[in-house]
Scaffold this motif. Structure first.
Motif, PDB file in Angstrom:
ATOM      1  N   THR A  95     -57.576-117.488 -65.401  1.00 46.44           N
ATOM      2  CA  THR A  95     -58.818-117.295 -66.089  1.00 46.44           C
ATOM      3  C   THR A  95     -59.040-116.325 -67.288  1.00 46.44           C
ATOM      4  OG1 THR A  95     -59.452-115.645 -64.477  1.00 46.44           O
ATOM      5  CG2 THR A  95     -59.964-117.608 -63.986  1.00 46.44           C
ATOM      6  N   LEU A  96     -57.730-115.670 -67.438  1.00 51.03           N
ATOM      7  CA  LEU A  96     -57.535-114.703 -68.507  1.00 51.03           C
ATOM      8  C   LEU A  96     -56.075-114.870 -68.813  1.00 51.03           C
ATOM      9  CD1 LEU A  96     -58.973-112.379 -69.753  1.00 51.03           C
ATOM     10  CD2 LEU A  96     -58.225-110.959 -67.823  1.00 51.03           C
ATOM     11  N   GLY A  97     -55.844-114.657 -70.313  1.00 51.68           N
ATOM     12  CA  GLY A  97     -54.649-114.804 -70.577  1.00 51.68           C
ATOM     13  C   GLY A  97     -54.126-113.838 -71.842  1.00 51.68           C
ATOM     14  N   VAL A  98     -53.155-113.716 -72.194  1.00 51.55           N
ATOM     15  CA  VAL A  98     -52.699-112.913 -73.435  1.00 51.55           C
ATOM     16  C   VAL A  98     -51.363-113.525 -73.850  1.00 51.55           C
ATOM     17  CG1 VAL A  98     -51.191-111.298 -72.110  1.00 51.55           C
ATOM     18  CG2 VAL A  98     -51.859-110.654 -74.490  1.00 51.55           C
ATOM     19  N   GLY A 107     -33.294-106.934 -87.094  1.00 49.85           N
ATOM     20  CA  GLY A 107     -33.265-107.950 -88.157  1.00 49.85           C
ATOM     21  C   GLY A 107     -34.650-108.716 -88.163  1.00 49.85           C
ATOM     22  N   GLY A 108     -34.852-109.709 -89.202  1.00 53.95           N
ATOM     23  CA  GLY A 108     -35.798-110.584 -88.854  1.00 53.95           C
ATOM     24  C   GLY A 108     -37.236-110.316 -89.751  1.00 53.95           C
ATOM     25  N   GLY A 109     -37.232-109.010 -90.277  1.00 54.86           N
ATOM     26  CA  GLY A 109     -38.632-108.681 -90.767  1.00 54.86           C
ATOM     27  C   GLY A 109     -38.607-108.852 -92.293  1.00 54.86           C
ATOM     28  N   SER A 110     -39.760-108.880 -93.011  1.00 58.58           N
ATOM     29  CA  SER A 110     -39.920-109.073 -94.495  1.00 58.58           C
ATOM     30  C   SER A 110     -40.854-108.137 -94.976  1.00 58.58           C
ATOM     31  CB  SER A 110     -40.212-110.676 -94.660  1.00 58.58           C
ATOM     32  OG  SER A 110     -41.554-110.697 -94.211  1.00 58.58           O
ATOM     33  N   ASP A 111     -41.106-108.186 -96.349  1.00 60.18           N
ATOM     34  CA  ASP A 111     -42.190-107.310 -97.007  1.00 60.18           C
ATOM     35  C   ASP A 111     -43.332-107.736 -96.491  1.00 60.18           C
ATOM     36  OD1 ASP A 111     -40.409-106.180 -98.390  1.00 60.18           O
ATOM     37  OD2 ASP A 111     -40.706-107.241-100.272  1.00 60.18           O
ATOM     38  N   GLU A 112     -43.554-109.017 -96.100  1.00 59.74           N
ATOM     39  CA  GLU A 112     -45.123-109.383 -95.718  1.00 59.74           C
ATOM     40  C   GLU A 112     -45.109-109.147 -94.145  1.00 59.74           C
ATOM     41  OE1 GLU A 112     -46.805-113.622 -94.566  1.00 59.74           O
ATOM     42  OE2 GLU A 112     -46.450-113.259 -96.899  1.00 59.74           O
ATOM     43  N   LYS A 113     -43.914-109.315 -93.213  1.00 57.93           N
ATOM     44  CA  LYS A 113     -43.892-109.136 -91.902  1.00 57.93           C
ATOM     45  C   LYS A 113     -42.811-108.367 -91.713  1.00 57.93           C
ATOM     46  CE  LYS A 113     -46.251-113.717 -91.121  1.00 57.93           C
ATOM     47  NZ  LYS A 113     -45.868-114.945 -90.546  1.00 57.93           N
ATOM     48  N   PRO A 114     -43.057-107.026 -91.518  1.00 63.41           N
ATOM     49  CA  PRO A 114     -41.662-106.003 -91.517  1.00 63.41           C
ATOM     50  C   PRO A 114     -41.523-106.046 -89.822  1.00 63.41           C
ATOM     51  CG  PRO A 114     -43.804-104.746 -92.199  1.00 63.41           C
ATOM     52  CD  PRO A 114     -44.219-106.205 -92.089  1.00 63.41           C
ATOM     53  N   VAL A 115     -40.480-105.511 -89.527  1.00 62.42           N
ATOM     54  CA  VAL A 115     -40.020-105.163 -88.225  1.00 62.42           C
ATOM     55  C   VAL A 115     -41.074-104.284 -87.515  1.00 62.42           C
ATOM     56  CG1 VAL A 115     -38.307-104.037 -86.654  1.00 62.42           C
ATOM     57  CG2 VAL A 115     -37.351-105.371 -88.552  1.00 62.42           C
ATOM     58  N   GLY A 116     -41.386-104.919 -86.389  1.00 62.72           N
ATOM     59  CA  GLY A 116     -42.417-103.951 -85.733  1.00 62.72           C
ATOM     60  C   GLY A 116     -43.876-104.705 -85.612  1.00 62.72           C
ATOM     61  N   THR A 117     -43.949-105.762 -86.594  1.00 64.05           N
ATOM     62  CA  THR A 117     -45.193-106.466 -86.654  1.00 64.05           C
ATOM     63  C   THR A 117     -45.227-107.379 -85.197  1.00 64.05           C
ATOM     64  OG1 THR A 117     -45.202-106.538 -88.806  1.00 64.05           O
ATOM     65  CG2 THR A 117     -46.454-108.097 -87.907  1.00 64.05           C
ATOM     66  N   VAL A 118     -46.411-107.295 -84.599  1.00 62.94           N
ATOM     67  CA  VAL A 118     -46.795-107.893 -83.552  1.00 62.94           C
ATOM     68  C   VAL A 118     -48.006-108.551 -83.345  1.00 62.94           C
ATOM     69  CG1 VAL A 118     -46.478-108.006 -80.854  1.00 62.94           C
ATOM     70  CG2 VAL A 118     -44.965-106.786 -82.207  1.00 62.94           C
ATOM     71  N   CYS A 119     -48.262-109.921 -83.144  1.00 68.68           N
ATOM     72  CA  CYS A 119     -49.689-110.455 -83.084  1.00 68.68           C
ATOM     73  C   CYS A 119     -49.922-110.530 -81.480  1.00 68.68           C
ATOM     74  CB  CYS A 119     -49.627-111.756 -84.081  1.00 68.68           C
ATOM     75  SG  CYS A 119     -49.176-111.509 -85.693  1.00 68.68           S
ATOM     76  N   PHE A 120     -51.174-110.411 -81.435  1.00 68.64           N
ATOM     77  CA  PHE A 120     -51.711-110.710 -80.062  1.00 68.64           C
ATOM     78  C   PHE A 120     -52.937-111.584 -79.972  1.00 68.64           C
ATOM     79  CE2 PHE A 120     -49.841-106.365 -80.156  1.00 68.64           C
ATOM     80  CZ  PHE A 120     -49.070-106.311 -79.042  1.00 68.64           C
ATOM     81  N   ALA A 121     -53.031-112.393 -79.033  1.00 68.93           N
ATOM     82  CA  ALA A 121     -54.389-112.774 -78.784  1.00 68.93           C
ATOM     83  C   ALA A 121     -54.664-112.955 -77.001  1.00 68.93           C
ATOM     84  CB  ALA A 121     -54.323-114.446 -79.002  1.00 68.93           C
ATOM     85  N   TRP A 122     -55.866-112.454 -77.033  1.00 71.25           N
ATOM     86  CA  TRP A 122     -56.356-112.425 -75.408  1.00 71.25           C
ATOM     87  C   TRP A 122     -57.585-113.524 -75.175  1.00 71.25           C
ATOM     88  CZ3 TRP A 122     -55.387-108.309 -78.580  1.00 71.25           C
ATOM     89  CH2 TRP A 122     -54.486-107.361 -78.351  1.00 71.25           C
ATOM     90  N   ALA A 123     -57.785-114.097 -74.450  1.00 77.20           N
ATOM     91  CA  ALA A 123     -58.961-115.075 -74.134  1.00 77.20           C
ATOM     92  C   ALA A 123     -59.023-115.092 -72.515  1.00 77.20           C
ATOM     93  CB  ALA A 123     -58.485-116.277 -74.775  1.00 77.20           C
ATOM     94  N   SER A 124     -60.362-115.666 -72.299  1.00 80.35           N
ATOM     95  CA  SER A 124     -60.864-115.895 -71.068  1.00 80.35           C
ATOM     96  C   SER A 124     -61.541-117.297 -71.165  1.00 80.35           C
ATOM     97  CB  SER A 124     -61.697-114.578 -70.433  1.00 80.35           C
ATOM     98  OG  SER A 124     -62.790-114.652 -71.050  1.00 80.35           O
ATOM     99  N   THR A 125     -61.459-117.725 -69.678  1.00 78.06           N
ATOM    100  CA  THR A 125     -62.124-118.992 -69.479  1.00 78.06           C
ATOM    101  C   THR A 125     -63.808-118.870 -69.795  1.00 78.06           C
ATOM    102  OG1 THR A 125     -62.234-118.717 -67.309  1.00 78.06           O
ATOM    103  CG2 THR A 125     -60.341-120.051 -68.190  1.00 78.06           C
ATOM    104  N   ASN A 126     -64.077-117.673 -69.633  1.00 79.40           N
ATOM    105  CA  ASN A 126     -65.718-117.302 -69.989  1.00 79.40           C
ATOM    106  C   ASN A 126     -66.219-117.061 -71.238  1.00 79.40           C
ATOM    107  OD1 ASN A 126     -64.827-114.692 -70.150  1.00 79.40           O
ATOM    108  ND2 ASN A 126     -65.959-113.808 -68.096  1.00 79.40           N
ATOM    109  N   GLY A 127     -65.015-117.247 -72.066  1.00 78.85           N
ATOM    110  CA  GLY A 127     -65.599-116.876 -73.650  1.00 78.85           C
ATOM    111  C   GLY A 127     -64.909-115.780 -74.092  1.00 78.85           C
ATOM    112  N   TRP A 128     -64.459-114.743 -73.647  1.00 76.97           N
ATOM    113  CA  TRP A 128     -64.152-113.850 -74.344  1.00 76.97           C
ATOM    114  C   TRP A 128     -62.765-113.858 -75.182  1.00 76.97           C
ATOM    115  CZ3 TRP A 128     -59.436-110.687 -72.993  1.00 76.97           C
ATOM    116  CH2 TRP A 128     -59.323-109.353 -73.835  1.00 76.97           C
ATOM    117  N   HIS A 129     -62.420-113.440 -76.315  1.00 77.48           N
ATOM    118  CA  HIS A 129     -61.463-113.424 -76.910  1.00 77.48           C
ATOM    119  C   HIS A 129     -61.149-112.419 -77.899  1.00 77.48           C
ATOM    120  CE1 HIS A 129     -64.337-115.546 -79.655  1.00 77.48           C
ATOM    121  NE2 HIS A 129     -63.508-115.421 -80.567  1.00 77.48           N
ATOM    122  N   LYS A 130     -60.037-112.169 -78.352  1.00 76.00           N
ATOM    123  CA  LYS A 130     -59.675-110.896 -79.091  1.00 76.00           C
ATOM    124  C   LYS A 130     -58.421-111.363 -79.729  1.00 76.00           C
ATOM    125  CE  LYS A 130     -59.118-106.066 -79.853  1.00 76.00           C
ATOM    126  NZ  LYS A 130     -59.275-104.770 -79.291  1.00 76.00           N
TER     127      LYS A 130
END
Length: 161
Positions: A95-98, A107-130
């Protein structure tokens, strides 16, 4: 800041009290969030499954992430983590996820997305999201640890309201 283990235990208590079941969709953390959760005895009461989708192919096959999206914005992006968490909820009993995708380095970084860049999404089945992108500092291990902690911390804050 408390330890990841203590946070996981406190989150487990909240998830159980609020009758939520959790899932994770992880890339750069490689299952670190799921590991922290399942280190807690009794976590089977509030944790369903983890999707460790390190490759783009895994993201597409296991979570239904769009190949077009991966090709246009890249795996480390907010649109991709949104599709990852939606796929994790769709393919689980949770019912809840990340979801997490990032560049832990060295390695793997760039000027646009440097090393340490992390994207997150959280959501629930009751409509919460971030959705959020964070830039962590440190070596590979530190970035992964910080990302795992942040993933659980946001869910804890949401459930504590």
């Amino acid at each position: 800041m408390q330890t990841l283990e203590k946070l996981s235990a406190q989150l487990g208590t909240l998830l159980e009290q609020k009758q939520h079941i959790m899932t994770t969709a992880e890339s750069c953390t490689g299952g670190g969030v799921a590991s922290a959760i399942t280190d807690i005895a009794g976590s089977s009461a509030w944790f369903d499954r983890a999707f460790i989708t390190y490759s783009n192919e895994a993201k597409m096959e296991m979570l239904g992430v769009s190949e077009r999206l991966l090709n246009t914005v890249g795996a480390v992006s907010e649109p991709v983590v949104i599709e990852m968490v939606q796929g994790a909820l769709k393919h689980s009993r949770a019912t809840l996820g990340v979801s997490i995708s990032g560049i832990a380095g060295p390695g793997g970084g760039s000027d646009e997305k440097p090393v340490g860049t992390v994207c997150f999404a959280w959501a629930s089945t009751n409509g919460w999201h971030k959705v959020e992108t964070v830039r962590f500092s440190g070596d590979r291990c530190q970035v992964r640890q910080q990302a795992s902690y942040h993933a659980l911390s946001e869910i804890y804050q949401y459930l504590s309201r």
